[in-house]
Design a protein around this motif. Structure first.
Motif, short mmCIF file in Angstrom:
data_model
loop_
_atom_site.label_atom_id
_atom_site.label_comp_id
_atom_site.label_asym_id
_atom_site.label_seq_id
_atom_site.Cartn_x
_atom_site.Cartn_y
_atom_site.Cartn_z
N ALA A 153 -2.77 16.66 5.84
CA ALA A 153 -1.38 17.20 5.38
C ALA A 153 -0.67 16.15 4.34
CB ALA A 153 -0.43 16.87 6.69
N VAL A 154 -1.20 14.85 3.95
CA VAL A 154 -0.61 13.85 3.20
C VAL A 154 -0.16 14.62 1.71
CG1 VAL A 154 -2.46 12.42 2.79
CG2 VAL A 154 -0.24 11.61 2.59
N SER A 155 -1.35 15.26 1.16
CA SER A 155 -1.19 15.65 -0.12
C SER A 155 0.01 16.55 -0.37
CB SER A 155 -2.51 16.21 -0.67
OG SER A 155 -3.63 15.37 -0.46
N ALA A 156 0.43 17.14 0.59
CA ALA A 156 1.37 18.25 0.44
C ALA A 156 2.64 17.60 0.47
CB ALA A 156 1.58 19.36 1.60
N ASP B 123 0.85 -1.18 -0.09
CA ASP B 123 0.01 -0.03 0.16
C ASP B 123 0.85 1.27 -0.15
OD1 ASP B 123 -1.55 2.10 0.57
OD2 ASP B 123 -2.44 1.30 2.49
N THR B 124 1.05 1.70 -0.98
CA THR B 124 2.06 2.83 -1.19
C THR B 124 1.54 4.27 -0.69
OG1 THR B 124 1.34 3.61 -3.36
CG2 THR B 124 3.23 2.01 -3.29
N GLY B 125 0.36 4.26 -0.52
CA GLY B 125 -0.22 5.79 0.20
C GLY B 125 0.03 5.53 1.56
N ALA B 126 0.22 4.33 2.10
CA ALA B 126 0.32 4.32 3.55
C ALA B 126 1.95 4.74 3.93
CB ALA B 126 0.29 2.74 4.24
N MET B 127 2.80 4.69 2.75
CA MET B 127 4.14 5.17 2.81
C MET B 127 4.25 6.50 2.90
SD MET B 127 5.94 2.32 0.29
CE MET B 127 7.68 2.97 0.65
N ARG C 41 -18.60 5.36 0.66
CA ARG C 41 -17.64 4.12 0.94
C ARG C 41 -16.60 4.52 2.05
NH1 ARG C 41 -15.87 1.60 -4.87
NH2 ARG C 41 -17.78 0.91 -5.47
N ARG C 42 -16.01 5.61 1.72
CA ARG C 42 -15.02 6.31 2.79
C ARG C 42 -15.79 6.48 3.97
NH1 ARG C 42 -9.15 7.51 1.77
NH2 ARG C 42 -9.14 5.39 0.91
N ALA C 43 -17.06 7.33 4.00
CA ALA C 43 -17.70 7.60 5.21
C ALA C 43 -18.18 6.32 6.01
CB ALA C 43 -19.25 8.25 4.94
N GLU D 14 -0.72 -0.86 -4.99
CA GLU D 14 -1.63 0.01 -5.08
C GLU D 14 -1.15 1.55 -4.87
OE1 GLU D 14 -3.82 1.54 -2.80
OE2 GLU D 14 -3.76 0.12 -1.15
N GLY D 15 -1.72 2.41 -5.53
CA GLY D 15 -1.40 3.84 -5.32
C GLY D 15 -1.94 4.85 -6.36
N ARG D 16 -1.15 5.69 -6.53
CA ARG D 16 -1.84 6.91 -7.74
C ARG D 16 -0.60 6.75 -8.96
NH1 ARG D 16 -4.03 6.86 -3.73
NH2 ARG D 16 -5.44 8.56 -3.01
N ASP D 17 0.47 6.47 -8.69
CA ASP D 17 1.52 6.51 -10.02
C ASP D 17 2.18 5.17 -10.30
OD1 ASP D 17 2.78 6.12 -7.47
OD2 ASP D 17 4.43 7.71 -8.14
N ILE D 18 1.60 4.15 -9.96
CA ILE D 18 2.33 2.82 -9.85
C ILE D 18 2.40 2.34 -11.34
CG2 ILE D 18 2.47 0.49 -9.16
CD1 ILE D 18 2.28 2.53 -6.84
N GLY D 19 1.34 2.47 -12.22
CA GLY D 19 1.55 1.92 -13.60
C GLY D 19 2.25 3.31 -14.37
N LEU E 192 -5.69 17.93 -5.61
CA LEU E 192 -4.57 18.40 -5.26
C LEU E 192 -3.58 17.15 -6.05
CD1 LEU E 192 -4.64 18.98 -1.36
CD2 LEU E 192 -3.76 20.50 -3.43
N ASP E 193 -4.02 16.00 -5.82
CA ASP E 193 -3.45 14.59 -6.34
C ASP E 193 -3.29 14.82 -7.91
OD1 ASP E 193 -2.88 13.83 -3.74
OD2 ASP E 193 -4.76 12.47 -3.98
N SER E 194 -4.22 15.48 -8.58
CA SER E 194 -4.39 15.14 -10.17
C SER E 194 -3.71 16.28 -10.87
CB SER E 194 -5.86 15.11 -10.76
OG SER E 194 -6.60 14.23 -9.97
#
Ligand code: DC
Length: 489
Positions: free
Chosen positions: A91-94, A31-35, A150-152, A122-127, A174-176
């Motif tokens: 704070a994670v997006s920054a 889980d790369t987001g966790a990193m 789902r998140r809620a 899994e993440g945002r930029d793996i592929g 922010l991520d895109s």
């Protein structure tokens, strides 16, 4: 590369899907987001401003980061829950937009992949960035409403759907739009819209896509796990493997003569015979003495080793030296397993290791004889060393565990004693002949007791999984403590 890249925005079920796919195929899961979240914890704790680019990137490079199926640890402190908290999420997006942080985490992610025969990330930029040549790239999407719901529903954020939706929209933006590796679909990715699908349907689709790519023209699947998944069961439905590698499915053990009569005579009557005990004591003292001298061996947590009765000693495994090193944790004679080819080296050697109480395990198969012998050893009250990672692994992070130790503990009711060993890979890793005089530290954790139910001992798949997860969690923590401050290379 045997890699499945799963990208997509938050709330598409990425983590759950990736974990289940990895499970089903017997692959590692990251889980790369966790990193990125873990680095954010380090930054917040250090009181560094998230926009202090250089200081943030420096922290990302210097921290010890272990993100695995058994928890998230930074500098040997567990942060599994903290990384999901609102402060970190804010704070994670920054932190993730920091090019220095990204370069460092991508480097660590590639290192992690290189150590595994198959992997799901899994993440945002793996592929797009981390593994552009991944054999399968999946981009998960879902409608904004479905994602927010789902998140809620996860209940970790403590807010209602509307504010979750607003927060997701803010993070998507922010991520895109960030300069460094923005969230984007790789040209060769398969997009799966999960809005109206159940998790199980998404998992089945990803596994199907993988098998399409991995097994051309109906050829034999090449791992035990692939075979298992191909016929609709998973490894854990069958007998648990105890000491094999998932990647080498073909049996290699046949034909080695094993002096099982000798092993049984000397060791299987509960207590070892006098001469067997004497041999063990002499050999152990010599090897352990050398370890103290050569590695300035340091051992903590000895009080956790049971003074009597059977137990399973479960160390991490990075080096052939681990066996003499763990022999140092107690004077009580412990039984070991060795790969069966050791019994084919030379008759005298085979006699010697058998007399020391070692017994063989075939690699790459579910070795029922070895499993049975493990059980009888434990039932006879003897301590047994089992490496839950199966074979020797590499790197500072725990690999996925085999279920064998948990299964045996549940079956026999004996405690599992987790052991972290730091420095042994540096002393002598895979493929190296020379034994470096480098420091080795052993940290022994409290015994984990298998739960006993009213119906006696349950070895249901679920009970085994839960015990393995508890063991993995403790091992990851102890491994971090054992490595703390030691040279990393
Ligand atoms: O998936 P998540 O919500 O745990 O991700 C946390 C943050 O990290 C999110 O803002 C996106 C970022 N991230 C990233 O930029 N690249 C990745 N490979 C994974 C996550």
């Amino acid at each position: 590369m045997r890699v499945i890249a799963i990208d997509g925005p938050a709330g598409t079920g990425k983590s759950t899907v990736a974990r289940l796919v990895a499970d089903r195929l017997g692959f590692g899961y990251l889980d790369t987001g966790a990193m990125y979240r873990a680095v954010t914890v380090v930054v917040l704790r250090a009181g560094i401003a998230a926009d202090d680019t250089d200081a943030v990137a420096e922290r990302a490079r210097s921290c010890d980061l272990q993100v695995g199926p058994y928890g998230v640890f930074v500098d040997a402190i567990e942060v599994t829950e903290e990384i999901r908290g609102p402060q970190v999420t804010a704070a994670v997006s920054a932190v993730a937009a920091n090019a220095g942080v990204r370069a460092e985490l991508v480097r660590r992610q590639r290192e992690w992949i290189a150590l595994r025969p198959g992997a799901v990330l899994e993440g945002r930029d793996i592929g797009t960035v981390v593994v552009p040549d991944a054999r399968l790239k999946v981009f998960l999407t879902a409608s904004a409403e479905a994602r927010a719901a789902r998140r809620a529903g996860e209940g970790t954020t403590g807010s209602d759907t509307a504010s979750v939706a607003a927060d997701l929209a803010r993070r998507d933006e922010l991520d895109s739009t960030r300069a460094a590796s923005p969230l984007a679909t790789a040209a060769d990715a398969v997009t799966v819209d999960t809005t109206d699908l159940t998790i199980e349907q998404v998992v089945a689709e990803v596994v199907r896509l993988w098998q399409e790519r991995d097994v051309p023209n109906g050829a034999e699947p090449d791992t035990a796990a692939d075979r298992a998944s191909a016929d609709g069961t998973t490894e854990a439905d069958r007998d648990p493997a105890i000491g094999s590698t998932r990647a080498s499915a073909r049996a290699s053990g046949a034909g080695h003569k094993v002096d099982s009569e000798l092993i049984d005579r000397a060791w299987n009557a509960g207590e070892p015979t006098r001469w067997a005990r004497l041999l063990y004591t002499v050999v152990r003292s010599a090897l352990v003495g050398l370890c103290y001298l050569w590695f300035r061996l340091e051992i903590s947590g000895r009080e956790h080793v049971p003074a009597e009765g059977a137990f399973i000693l479960a160390p991490v495994h990075r080096s052939n030296l681990d066996t003499p090193i763990v022999a140092a944790v107690t004077r009580r004679p412990m039984r070991f397993m060795g790969k069966d080819s050791l019994w084919g080296v030379h008759r005298a050697f085979s006699w010697f290791i058998s007399a020391l109480g070692a017994f063989p395990v075939a690699r790459g198969t579910v070795d029922r004889d070895a499993l049975r012998r493990c059980q009888s050893v434990l039932e006879a009250g003897q301590p047994l060393v089992l490496y839950p990672e199966g074979t020797r692994q590499s790197g500072p992070q725990l690999h996925e565990l085999f279920d064998g130790p948990a299964f045996l503990a549940l079956r026999t009711g004996v405690p599992v004693v987790p052991v972290g060993i730091g420095g042994s890979e540096r002393a002598q890793g895979k493929g190296s002949k020379f034994i470096r005089p480098t420091k080795v530290r052993v940290v022994i954790g409290p015994p984990i007791l298998p739960p006993v139910t009213g119906q006696g001992r349950a070895t249901s798949r679920r009970a085994v999984r839960e015990l393995s997860a508890a063991l993995g969690h403790d091992l990851q923590l102890l491994f971090g403590q054992a490595q703390a401050g030691l040279p990393a290379d």
